[in-house]
Design an enzyme around this catalytic site. Structure first.
Site, mmCIF file in Angstrom:
data_model
loop_
_atom_site.group_PDB
_atom_site.id
_atom_site.type_symbol
_atom_site.label_atom_id
_atom_site.label_comp_id
_atom_site.label_asym_id
_atom_site.label_seq_id
_atom_site.Cartn_x
_atom_site.Cartn_y
_atom_site.Cartn_z
ATOM 1 N N ILE A 562 0.815 -1.229 0.000
ATOM 2 C CA ILE A 562 0.000 0.000 0.000
ATOM 3 C C ILE A 562 0.838 1.264 0.000
ATOM 4 C CG2 ILE A 562 -2.107 -0.938 1.031
ATOM 5 C CD1 ILE A 562 -1.032 0.077 3.755
ATOM 6 N N GLY A 563 2.122 1.147 0.172
ATOM 7 C CA GLY A 563 2.914 2.379 0.186
ATOM 8 C C GLY A 563 4.392 2.050 0.268
ATOM 9 N N ALA A 564 5.165 3.105 0.202
ATOM 10 C CA ALA A 564 6.610 2.910 0.292
ATOM 11 C C ALA A 564 7.119 3.710 1.469
ATOM 12 C CB ALA A 564 7.270 3.390 -0.986
ATOM 13 N N GLU A 566 10.540 4.592 4.151
ATOM 14 C CA GLU A 566 11.968 4.847 3.985
ATOM 15 C C GLU A 566 12.776 3.547 3.981
ATOM 16 O OE1 GLU A 566 14.009 7.219 3.513
ATOM 17 O OE2 GLU A 566 15.883 6.783 4.550
ATOM 18 N N PHE A 567 12.294 2.556 4.791
ATOM 19 C CA PHE A 567 13.098 1.350 4.982
ATOM 20 C C PHE A 567 12.625 0.161 4.144
ATOM 21 C CE2 PHE A 567 13.529 3.902 8.789
ATOM 22 C CZ PHE A 567 14.906 3.951 8.912
ATOM 23 N N GLY A 568 11.497 0.312 3.475
ATOM 24 C CA GLY A 568 10.976 -0.800 2.682
ATOM 25 C C GLY A 568 9.501 -0.587 2.409
ATOM 26 N N GLU A 569 8.870 -1.645 1.872
ATOM 27 C CA GLU A 569 7.471 -1.492 1.504
ATOM 28 C C GLU A 569 6.552 -1.476 2.717
ATOM 29 O OE1 GLU A 569 7.498 -4.866 -0.971
ATOM 30 O OE2 GLU A 569 7.665 -3.703 -2.805
ATOM 31 N N VAL A 570 5.412 -0.818 2.534
ATOM 32 C CA VAL A 570 4.361 -0.883 3.553
ATOM 33 C C VAL A 570 3.242 -1.707 2.932
ATOM 34 C CG1 VAL A 570 2.793 0.436 5.019
ATOM 35 C CG2 VAL A 570 4.990 1.422 4.352
ATOM 36 N N ASP A 681 7.442 16.492 13.710
ATOM 37 C CA ASP A 681 7.138 16.397 12.273
ATOM 38 C C ASP A 681 5.640 16.224 12.072
ATOM 39 O OD1 ASP A 681 7.603 16.367 9.580
ATOM 40 O OD2 ASP A 681 8.364 14.310 9.501
HETATM 41 P P1 AMP Z 1 5.306 5.764 6.394
HETATM 42 O O1 AMP Z 1 6.593 5.094 6.097
HETATM 43 O O2 AMP Z 1 4.822 5.559 7.797
HETATM 44 O O3 AMP Z 1 5.281 7.200 5.998
HETATM 45 O O4 AMP Z 1 4.212 5.016 5.456
HETATM 46 C C1 AMP Z 1 4.208 5.134 4.039
HETATM 47 C C2 AMP Z 1 2.773 5.088 3.536
HETATM 48 O O5 AMP Z 1 2.177 3.848 3.850
HETATM 49 C C3 AMP Z 1 1.871 6.132 4.198
HETATM 50 O O6 AMP Z 1 1.916 7.347 3.536
HETATM 51 C C4 AMP Z 1 0.506 5.487 4.083
HETATM 52 O O7 AMP Z 1 -0.051 5.720 2.813
HETATM 53 C C5 AMP Z 1 0.808 4.013 4.198
HETATM 54 N N1 AMP Z 1 0.615 3.572 5.590
HETATM 55 C C6 AMP Z 1 1.516 3.587 6.590
HETATM 56 N N2 AMP Z 1 0.960 3.104 7.725
HETATM 57 C C7 AMP Z 1 -0.305 2.770 7.430
HETATM 58 C C8 AMP Z 1 -1.392 2.230 8.183
HETATM 59 N N3 AMP Z 1 -1.263 1.945 9.473
HETATM 60 N N4 AMP Z 1 -2.569 2.014 7.569
HETATM 61 C C9 AMP Z 1 -2.693 2.313 6.256
HETATM 62 N N5 AMP Z 1 -1.720 2.845 5.494
HETATM 63 C C10 AMP Z 1 -0.533 3.064 6.070
#
Ligand code: AMP
Length: 884
Positions: A562-564, A566-570, A681
């Site tokens: 669902i996202g990227a 800094e350290f890897g995929e989310v 932040d």
């Molecule tokens: P982050 O590294 O925490 O900035 O996460 C990167 C992206 O992953 C975020 O901008 C969100 O779109 C998605 N994301 C992170 N944590 C969650 C979560 N708990 N539920 C849904 N999406 C998330």
């Protein structure tokens, strides 16, 4: 022309002799080239404005005008044609050398088409008498204009003295031979009006008494207010009144699919302008206004009342497949109370109603209750709030997974108030009504205690034996993991340091209960928890295991990326711990080939997040560190990050919904600041939002958070800082405090109300620092309640001690939510415009080609018309605008 001619002057009188050629400069026709230039210019440049309707325009008549000159050798038509071979109807007369001139030029009959006031625009040249040598006593520099009303074309034979004089026409500019030689044609334009007219039409007549005139064009017109759609009402073409100061009231009719409460009216001025609109139409429910029409709401959108501006997306857990919906129906198992507005999300559960008292002692009360009738999925836990009656500001919250609880440490003979609510994956339900129970007095308790002594003695003996058995069991083997195969309650008893990571700890009566005391909204000491900086641990792994539960990888199912990070995929996925319900979760992974520092930093976030437990802070489920990939597992937030979500849903929420989001963020931040944690932040991109629009603060870290943030920029003192979100003292000397978080919160408020707009638009970081230092602040977002903008400004006070604290912000937002009418007063458009001009116009306007482009770029496109109407049609003009 029988009967024509003034008394005393013969209609047949011969014209005066022509001037002797060579002696005087002979008055002559304007050369053809001059006419061509002039007429072409006239045809293109002098098109009539839309509120003028021509009855006659001599320039556009292709054939014979049918005008009559009397006497015949007076006015004469110049038989020229323009470049398109269209005739140029110019009439001239120049009998300046002859005595007793009385030359008439009569137009044909002109219908007035129902207008009672008409305008006559003459364009002519007039010879300057001084330019004629010889001291011409007879030379004139004026001519007269007359009219005669008649219902038909038969009035032309009337006598000269029956004509009514309109005016004597003089030239503003007259020409000389020299002018002609220089090819300068001085064209005069004179306009006269006549009214009220009472017949169907009229004739005009031009009388020359000895001037040298070329009548280049005659335009006769009336004025009207052209048909217009204003406030969704159509106003028809309306001819202006007879009187020059008259305002005609005109009724408008509502456009299709619109309704009115106060019938729309406008006033047509004598100048053909629509003025003073009264009343308006509104698109009926199920329709919204677009470009002056009412457009149907698409499936998935609704509009409940004509008073709402636009169709809104169906609130969470509701839908509609119809066009023109006035409400959305709740999804299966979701409900909305009858008293709820259609803008409200459908939710469950319904409140808990059946609360029963159990054992009541002098210091404790036990309660039990039933699950709500229609829980919204599986109930995760209950929250019980209680306080001594009339002492509501000092309350205690207990969380329990059971439908029973015991409140302890109460005062004897005192009444306590209890309220219970359930939490499911969809969030908290509403609190139950208040239930009151009274502890028993000391005297009663003492007597019953006496009778209990033998029972207690037996119980204590049994208890001691049991305790010994349990201790023996624990010492014989370790059980400190809450992994898929272990029982969490044992961990809680065995190892105090692991209590927290196993979930619920503090309640004596049940390891599944957690208890917090509040006073005036603050967590009460000594139960207060403070944030522990993971850096204070020598071994970072120890910090992770102190605060985060280790999860076995086999308990996690990864579903999709669902996202990227800094350290890897989310990723999103599911977590199924033994004995627990399956949960949707987000899983952050640490990419392969990481360094030890990267692993430490990655897990640092979990060490911080794991210390928090608040409905508005992203909840950590646990970490996977014993197998690869290393993972951080958190609750899943369906709508992702707030900034992207708002941009995608621009304009879709009610003010109350937006304030609800802000309230959640403020409550999360209050919790963090109470814990002594400074976020550094805080920005909409670091807030996550779930399907119930609950906002939660996320993105925790130490200095590394700022390193990761693409918004963060290096400062002169080193270190990266997200300039647009950061308080000046934090930028200048790294003074990060909860007060600097409050500044950032103000920026988040601005982002939320402007649906994800970028703070300070395209200004550079350097310009932002400079502008803020000089006292400039972001202007109010469009349609922003004044109370919210004031709160933003309070958060942006230069003196950090003057900024509100997060608990004050929460209280203020709660007040606004309780009293929604306080949100109706919006920051007014003109002050917004002037603030913008002061703060943004001067800083950013130079980069735009047009006013429209600039206004669009700063999300003020809708003000373009106002700017144009007020004459600010170029960027140069805008640059001249002052705040006043
Ligand atoms: P982050 O590294 O925490 O900035 O996460 C990167 C992206 O992953 C975020 O901008 C969100 O779109 C998605 N994301 C992170 N944590 C969650 C979560 N708990 N539920 C849904 N999406 C998330």
């Amino acid at each position: 022309m029988r009967g024509w001619g003034p008394p005393g002057r013969s209609a047949a009188s011969p014209s005066a002799p022509a001037s002797p050629a060579g002696r005087y400069p002979a008055p002559r026709r304007a050369p053809l080239w001059t006419c061509l230039l002039l007429c072409a210019a006239l045809r293109t440049l002098l098109a009539s404005p839309s509120n003028e309707v021509n009855l006659l325009d001599s320039r556009t008549v292709m054939g014979d005008l049918g005008w009559i000159a009397f006497p015949k050798n007076g006015w004469e038509e110049i038989g020229e044609v323009d470049e398109n071979y269209a005739p140029i109807h110019t009439y001239q007369v120049c009998k300046v050398m002859e005595q007793n001139q009385n030359n008439w030029l009569l137009t044909s009959w002109i219908s007035n088409e129902g207008a009672s006031r008409i305008f006559i625009e003459l364009k002519f040249t007039l010879r300057d008498c001084n330019s004629l040598p010889g001291g011409l006593g007879t030379c004139k520099e004026t001519f007269n204009m007359y009219y005669f009303e008649s219902d038909d074309e038969h009035g032309r034979n009337i006598k000269e003295n029956q004509y009514i004089k309109i005016d004597t026409i003089a030239a503003d500019e007259s020409f000389t031979e020299l002018d002609l030689g220089d090819r300068v044609m001085k064209l005069n334009t004179e306009v006269r009006d006549v009214g009220p007219l009472s017949k169907a039409g009229f004739y005009l007549a031009f009388q020359d008494l000895g001037a040298c005139i070329a009548l280049v064009s005659v335009r006769v017109y009336y004025k009207r207010c052209p048909s217009v759609v204003r406030h969704l009402a159509v106003f028809p073409d309306t001819i202006t009144g007879a009187d020059s100061s008259q305002l005609l009231e005109v009724a408008g009719s509502c456009v299709n699919h619109s309704v009115t409460e106060e019938p729309p009216r406008m006033h047509c001025s004598a100048e053909g302008e629509w003025l003073v609109p009264i009343g308006k139409c509104m698109c009926k429910a199920g329709y919204e206004e677009k470009n002056g029409t009412c457009q149907v709401c698409r499936p998935g959108f609704f509009k409940a009342s004509p008073h709402s501006q636009s169709c809104s997306k169906c609130p969470p857990h509701s839908y509609t497949q119809e066009e023109a919906s006035t409400s959305c129906v709740c999804e299966k198992d979701y409900f909305r109370r009858e008293s709820d507005p259609p803008t409200m999300a459908c939710t469950t559960p319904s409140p808990i109603t059946n609360v029963k008292k159990g054992k009541i002692a002098k210091n404790s009360i036990s309660l039990s209750w039933q699950e709500p009738d229609r829980p919204n999925g599986i109930i995760l836990e209950y929250e019980i709030k209680y306080f001594e009656k009339d002492q509501e500001t000092s309350y205690t919250i207990i969380k329990s997974k059971e439908t029973t609880m015991t409140a302890e440490g109460l005062k004897p003979a005192s009444v306590y108030v209890f309220q219970i609510r359930a939490r499911t994956a969809a969030g908290y339900g509403v609190f139950s009504r208040r239930f009151e129970f009274e502890t028993i007095p000391v005297s009663v308790a003492a007597s019953s205690d006496q009778s209990q002594i033998p029972i207690i003695a037996v119980s204590v003996t049994v208890g001691v034996i049991l305790l010994a058995v349990v201790m023996g069991f624990l010492l014989s083997g370790s059980c400190c993991e809450c992994g898929c195969g272990r029982a969490s309650s044992l961990c809680a008893v065995a190892h105090p340091s692991l209590i927290w990571r196993c979930g619920y700890s503090k309640a004596k009566q049940d390891p599944e209960e957690e208890k917090m005391h509040f006073h005036n909204g603050h967590i009460k000491l000594p139960g207060v928890r403070t944030y522990i900086d993971p850096h204070t641990y020598e071994d970072p792994n120890q910090a992770v295991h102190e605060f985060a539960k280790e999860i076995e990888a086999s308990c996690i199912t990864i579903e999709r990326v669902i996202g990227a990070g800094e350290f890897g995929e989310v990723c999103s996925g599911r977590l199924k711990l033994p004995g627990k319900r399956e949960l949707p979760v987000a899983i952050k992974t640490l990419k392969v080939g990481y360094t030890e520092k990267q692993r430490r930093d990655f897990l640092g976030e979990a060490s911080i997040m794991g210390q928090f437990d608040h409905p508005n802070i992203i909840h950590l489920e646990g970490v996977v560190t014993k197998s690869k990939p290393v993972m951080i597992v958190t609750e899943y937030m369906e709508n992702g990050s707030l900034d992207t979500f708002l941009k995608k849903n621009d304009g879709q929420f009610t003010v109350i919904q937006l304030v609800g989001m802000l309230r959640g963020i403020a409550a999360g931040m209050k919790y963090l600041s109470d814990m002594g944690y400074v976020h550094r932040d805080l920005a909409a991109r670091n807030i996550l939002i779930n399907s119930n629009l609950v906002c939660k603060v996320s993105d925790f870290g130490l200095s590394r958070v700022l390193e990761d943030d693409p918004e963060a920029a290096y400062t002169t003192r080193g270190g990266k800082i997200p300039i647009r979100w950061t308080a000046p003292e934090a930028i200048a000397f790294r003074k990060f405090t909860s007060a600097s978080d409050v500044w950032s919160y103000g920026i988040v408020m601005w982002e939320v109300v402007s649906y994800g707009e970028r703070p300070y638009w395209e200004m550079t970081n350097q310009d932002v620092i400079k502008a803020v230092e000089e006292g400039y602040r972001l202007p109010s977002p469009m349609d922003c309640p004044a109370a919210l903008y004031q709160l933003m400004l309070d958060c942006w006070q230069k003196d950090r001690n003057s900024r509100p604290k997060f608990d004050e912000i929460v209280n203020m937002l709660d007040k606004l939510i309780r009293n929604p009418s306080s949100l109706k007063t919006l920051v007014n458009a003109s002050s917004r415009v002037s603030t913008l001009l002061a703060e943004h116009g001067s800083l950013g306007s130079g980069a735009y080609r047009s006013v429209g482009e600039w206004l669009e770029a700063i999300k003020m496109g809708r003000y373009t018309e106002i700017f144009m109407e007020n004459g600010y049609s170029s960027m140069d003009a805008v640059a001249q605008v002052t705040l006043e």
